[in-house]
Design a protein around this motif. Structure first.
Motif, mmCIF file in Angstrom:
data_model
loop_
_atom_site.group_PDB
_atom_site.id
_atom_site.type_symbol
_atom_site.label_atom_id
_atom_site.label_comp_id
_atom_site.label_asym_id
_atom_site.label_seq_id
_atom_site.Cartn_x
_atom_site.Cartn_y
_atom_site.Cartn_z
ATOM 1 N N VAL A 82 0.848 -1.198 0.000
ATOM 2 C CA VAL A 82 0.000 0.000 0.000
ATOM 3 C C VAL A 82 0.880 1.243 0.000
ATOM 4 C CG1 VAL A 82 -1.840 1.250 1.194
ATOM 5 C CG2 VAL A 82 -1.814 -1.242 1.222
ATOM 6 N N ASN A 83 0.553 2.147 -0.905
ATOM 7 C CA ASN A 83 1.238 3.432 -1.019
ATOM 8 C C ASN A 83 1.242 4.152 0.332
ATOM 9 O OD1 ASN A 83 1.856 6.118 -1.598
ATOM 10 N ND2 ASN A 83 0.753 6.102 -3.546
ATOM 11 N N ALA A 84 2.430 4.512 0.802
ATOM 12 C CA ALA A 84 2.566 5.119 2.134
ATOM 13 C C ALA A 84 1.875 6.480 2.229
ATOM 14 C CB ALA A 84 4.050 5.264 2.476
ATOM 15 N N LYS A 85 1.504 7.058 1.089
ATOM 16 C CA LYS A 85 0.884 8.378 1.131
ATOM 17 C C LYS A 85 -0.639 8.311 1.263
ATOM 18 C CE LYS A 85 3.472 9.775 -2.528
ATOM 19 N NZ LYS A 85 3.840 10.607 -3.660
ATOM 20 N N LEU A 86 -1.196 7.105 1.285
ATOM 21 C CA LEU A 86 -2.660 7.022 1.348
ATOM 22 C C LEU A 86 -3.192 7.385 2.731
ATOM 23 C CD1 LEU A 86 -3.840 3.937 -0.750
ATOM 24 C CD2 LEU A 86 -3.439 6.290 -1.454
ATOM 25 N N HIS A 87 -4.428 7.882 2.745
ATOM 26 C CA HIS A 87 -5.141 8.188 3.987
ATOM 27 C C HIS A 87 -5.555 6.864 4.637
ATOM 28 C CE1 HIS A 87 -8.268 9.815 6.593
ATOM 29 N NE2 HIS A 87 -7.773 11.021 6.326
ATOM 30 N N LEU A 88 -5.603 6.843 5.957
ATOM 31 C CA LEU A 88 -5.933 5.596 6.664
ATOM 32 C C LEU A 88 -7.294 5.024 6.228
ATOM 33 C CD1 LEU A 88 -4.199 4.018 8.628
ATOM 34 C CD2 LEU A 88 -5.594 4.900 10.487
ATOM 35 N N LYS A 89 -8.225 5.928 5.874
ATOM 36 C CA LYS A 89 -9.541 5.454 5.412
ATOM 37 C C LYS A 89 -9.401 4.670 4.103
ATOM 38 C CE LYS A 89 -12.392 9.076 7.384
ATOM 39 N NZ LYS A 89 -13.088 10.341 7.133
ATOM 40 N N TYR A 156 -2.859 -2.306 -5.624
ATOM 41 C CA TYR A 156 -4.083 -1.514 -5.847
ATOM 42 C C TYR A 156 -3.787 -0.279 -6.673
ATOM 43 C CZ TYR A 156 -7.259 -4.436 -3.366
ATOM 44 O OH TYR A 156 -8.054 -5.506 -3.032
ATOM 45 N N THR A 157 -4.440 -0.231 -7.820
ATOM 46 C CA THR A 157 -4.284 0.903 -8.706
ATOM 47 C C THR A 157 -5.573 1.697 -8.588
ATOM 48 O OG1 THR A 157 -3.820 1.492 -11.002
ATOM 49 C CG2 THR A 157 -5.159 -0.447 -10.677
ATOM 50 N N SER A 158 -5.508 3.007 -8.756
ATOM 51 C CA SER A 158 -6.746 3.782 -8.669
ATOM 52 C C SER A 158 -7.592 3.476 -9.889
ATOM 53 C CB SER A 158 -6.434 5.271 -8.641
ATOM 54 O OG SER A 158 -5.650 5.542 -7.523
ATOM 55 N N GLY A 159 -8.875 3.389 -9.703
ATOM 56 C CA GLY A 159 -9.756 3.093 -10.833
ATOM 57 C C GLY A 159 -10.398 4.364 -11.353
ATOM 58 N N THR A 160 -10.748 4.361 -12.646
ATOM 59 C CA THR A 160 -11.413 5.541 -13.205
ATOM 60 C C THR A 160 -12.774 5.729 -12.559
ATOM 61 O OG1 THR A 160 -11.935 4.050 -14.991
ATOM 62 C CG2 THR A 160 -10.361 5.775 -15.483
ATOM 63 N N THR A 161 -13.314 4.663 -12.001
ATOM 64 C CA THR A 161 -14.604 4.777 -11.331
ATOM 65 C C THR A 161 -14.436 5.411 -9.955
ATOM 66 O OG1 THR A 161 -14.245 2.604 -10.443
ATOM 67 C CG2 THR A 161 -15.574 2.734 -12.433
ATOM 68 N N GLY A 162 -13.200 5.703 -9.578
ATOM 69 C CA GLY A 162 -12.975 6.325 -8.285
ATOM 70 C C GLY A 162 -12.599 5.319 -7.214
ATOM 71 N N ARG A 163 -12.871 4.054 -7.449
ATOM 72 C CA ARG A 163 -12.520 2.999 -6.493
ATOM 73 C C ARG A 163 -11.254 2.299 -6.973
ATOM 74 N NH1 ARG A 163 -16.787 1.145 -3.013
ATOM 75 N NH2 ARG A 163 -17.076 3.037 -1.806
ATOM 76 N N PRO A 164 -10.279 2.049 -6.082
ATOM 77 C CA PRO A 164 -9.091 1.320 -6.535
ATOM 78 C C PRO A 164 -9.444 -0.122 -6.931
ATOM 79 C CG PRO A 164 -8.857 2.076 -4.249
ATOM 80 C CD PRO A 164 -10.260 2.374 -4.657
ATOM 81 N N SER A 201 6.517 0.211 -2.381
ATOM 82 C CA SER A 201 5.204 -0.392 -2.626
ATOM 83 C C SER A 201 4.879 -0.401 -4.113
ATOM 84 C CB SER A 201 4.134 0.417 -1.891
ATOM 85 O OG SER A 201 4.189 1.776 -2.315
ATOM 86 N N HIS A 202 5.735 0.162 -4.916
ATOM 87 C CA HIS A 202 5.466 0.334 -6.341
ATOM 88 C C HIS A 202 6.622 -0.297 -7.116
ATOM 89 C CE1 HIS A 202 3.705 2.609 -9.732
ATOM 90 N NE2 HIS A 202 2.644 2.761 -8.955
ATOM 91 N N GLY A 203 6.841 0.161 -8.339
ATOM 92 C CA GLY A 203 7.852 -0.446 -9.204
ATOM 93 C C GLY A 203 9.239 -0.485 -8.600
ATOM 94 N N ALA A 204 9.610 0.566 -7.872
ATOM 95 C CA ALA A 204 10.964 0.617 -7.304
ATOM 96 C C ALA A 204 11.224 -0.607 -6.433
ATOM 97 C CB ALA A 204 11.150 1.898 -6.490
ATOM 98 N N GLY A 205 10.227 -1.014 -5.646
ATOM 99 C CA GLY A 205 10.382 -2.167 -4.764
ATOM 100 C C GLY A 205 10.514 -3.461 -5.563
#
Ligand code: AMP
Length: 510
Positions: A82-89, A156-164, A201-205
């Protein structure tokens, strides 16, 4: 084959060779890394987790990341990075969607681990408890066997529908990605070192995999984030580093080299290879990078659904300044990487002739198994065995791909993907907001920034300050609009659809 077998083999082959570094400090040999991962695997099993179940990793870049990642794989578990920049929600939503049973966190980004609910365990990787949990445990006797088609990495990638959406990346996908690195990106020697300057959490890892295959060193900068001066110093101390970074970060490394007045040879003491991708790099920027730092750059194009594998623009391509089409080539994303076919297709999937713009399709062993528990989205993304990337581009007669536009309305700011719809959905729940349209505006530093056009409800008084505070409460900081335009109405077509092209032109002009 399980990816954890790669680690076990290196531990047998080169047990005492330092493998993981925290800054300049060695923190694990290959043998220690393998032993710790085997113990992590045993602990997770003892906690009741069964092969195929999900373990979430919500951590800043951290030396333990690799031990926990391979520990979960050792036990046949699926890692949800999980991207470390995401909100806990947002993290909670991912935990629920993936039905994760366990999470590893770092307290800097998850100060209250108990706030993540519905899990059997949440372990703070910075804690003494975690150290003891790992060091005092028994090792899992054998690596859990995995089929090539089993999921290893549920990204988890962000979806165009707004939901990952959860992208199921298999053991075979990642083995393919790792082996491809040597042919299309760079040769790796066991004396080399990969630095994690971008989120693990992404390509670098994922670039840990080819570097583990080669028995090289893994360096997590002590800051746990990106600091150009720190990287230059680390490279001087440990030997030239390789790394993956988004163009925004590459620009900062080049700025640092220029500010310090370094020659390309001096830059070579700190960096072996800088792989860039994930967002467009302007031709002027890569030319400056080559001038300042020398021929140590390689570009890749891929996406979460075919991680790090799509096309590559090699060191040789970038250096071939005498080529008559050099200017076009350095503005392209290069040619197909070895294990995949790239097609530019019309709406029916038919290949288009060179020079024509269509959607970019990828086929091969790096392409995801599908979206997690979302067969409709999978059927839309993978058709007749080809991944529809959502990117628009054109191939030239030599097979070089140039990206033209994104068919999705994705905004890429500082290398992070932001889907406007997600931000719009949040803003639409704020008091006094009637309508919202979010677009990206070109920005010299970030590539793009998020701009929100907001129509207030009749009589409501809206301010940028209150809208910003609202976003802070609901979404990751990096997704917040940097600018708000309070307007009376949004431009719309005859069908009532918002004309984002008009808004984009407006923000690009102003
Ligand atoms: P992600 O799934 O987060 O890796 O984002 C993938 C998207 O980033 C792709 O679909 C492209 O739109 C964009 N992208 C990736 N690599 C490049 C590149 N080298 N140049 C331009 N855009 C890129």
């Amino acid at each position: 084959m399980n990816l954890a077998n790669l680690l076990q083999r290196k531990a047998l082959e080169h047990p005492q060779r330092p493998a993981i570094f925290s800054g300049t400090q060695p923190v694990a040999t290959h043998e220690q890394w393998a032993q710790r991962s085997a113990r992590v695997g045993a602990r997770l099993r003892a906690a009741g987790l069964l092969p195929g179940e999900r373990v979430l990793i919500f951590m800043r870049n951290h030396p333990r990341y690799l031990e926990l990642l391979f520990g979960a794989w050792w036990a046949g578990l699926v890692v949800v990075p999980v991207n470390a920049k995401l909100h806990l929600k947002e993290v909670q939503w991912i935990a629920e969607n993936s039905a994760a049973r366990w999470a590893f966190v770092t307290s800097d980004i998850a100060p209250d681990p108990a706030a993540l609910t519905g899990l059997d365990g949440v372990m703070d990787a910075d804690s003494a408890e975690c150290d003891a949990w790992i060091e005092e445990g028994e090792a899992l006797p054998a690596i859990e066997e995995r089929a090539p088609t089993d999921t290893a990495w549920l990204f988890y990638t962000s979806g165009t529908t707004g939901r990952p959406k959860g992208v199921m990346i298999t053991h075979r996908n990642l083995l393919t990605m790792g082996l491809t690195y040597f042919n299309d990106v760079d040769a790796v020697d066991s004396g080399d070192a990969i630095a994690y300057a971008a989120p693990m959490s992404h390509g670098a890892g994922l670039y840990a995999i080819p570097h583990l295959m080669a028995g090289a060193r893994h360096v997590v900068p002590a800051s746990g984030g990106f600091d150009a001066a720190e990287l230059f110093a680390l490279g001087r101390a440990l030997g030239p580093l390789s790394l993956f970074a988004a163009p925004t970060i590459v620009k900062r490394i080049v700025d640092e080299a220029e500010a310090a007045g370094l020659t390309p040879e001096q830059c070579g003491q700190s960096f072996k290879t800088i792989v860039y991708g994930g967002a467009p790099m302007y031709a002027a920027d890569i030319q400056r990078a080559l001038r300042t730092m020398g021929p140590r750059f390689v570009q890749i194009y891929g996406q979460g659904e075919s991680p790090m594998v799509g096309t590559a623009l090699s060191r040789a391509h970038l250096a071939d300044a005498a080529h008559p089409r050099h200017a076009e080539r350095i503005a392209s994303v290069g040619v197909a990487q070895t294990p995949v076919c790239i097609r530019v297709a019309g709406p029916g999937g038919e290949p288009l002739p060179p020079g024509e713009v269509g959607e970019v399709l990828i086929q091969g062993d790096s392409v995801m198994a599908g979206y997690w528990r979302n067969s409709d989205a999978t059927a839309a993304a993978i058709r007749s065995g080809w991944l529809w990337t959502g990117d628009m581009g054109a191939l030239d007669a030599d097979g070089f791909l140039t990206l033209k536009d994104r068919s999705k309305d994705l905004i890429i700011s500082g290398g992070s993907n932001i889907y406007p719809r997600e931000v719009e959905e949040v803003l639409l729940t704020a008091a006094g907001v009637a309508e919202v349209a979010v677009v990206g505006a070109p920005d010299p530093e970030w590539g793009e920034i998020v701009v929100a056009f907001v129509v207030p409800q009749p009589g409501a008084a809206l301010s940028s300050k209150t809208l910003d505070a609202f976003c802070l409460d609901h979404i990751a900081r990096f997704k917040r609009p940097k600018r708000y335009e309070i307007v009376d109405a949004l431009p719309k077509n005859n069908y009532g659809k918002v004309l984002k092209t008009v808004l984009r032109e407006r923000v690009a002009g102003g």
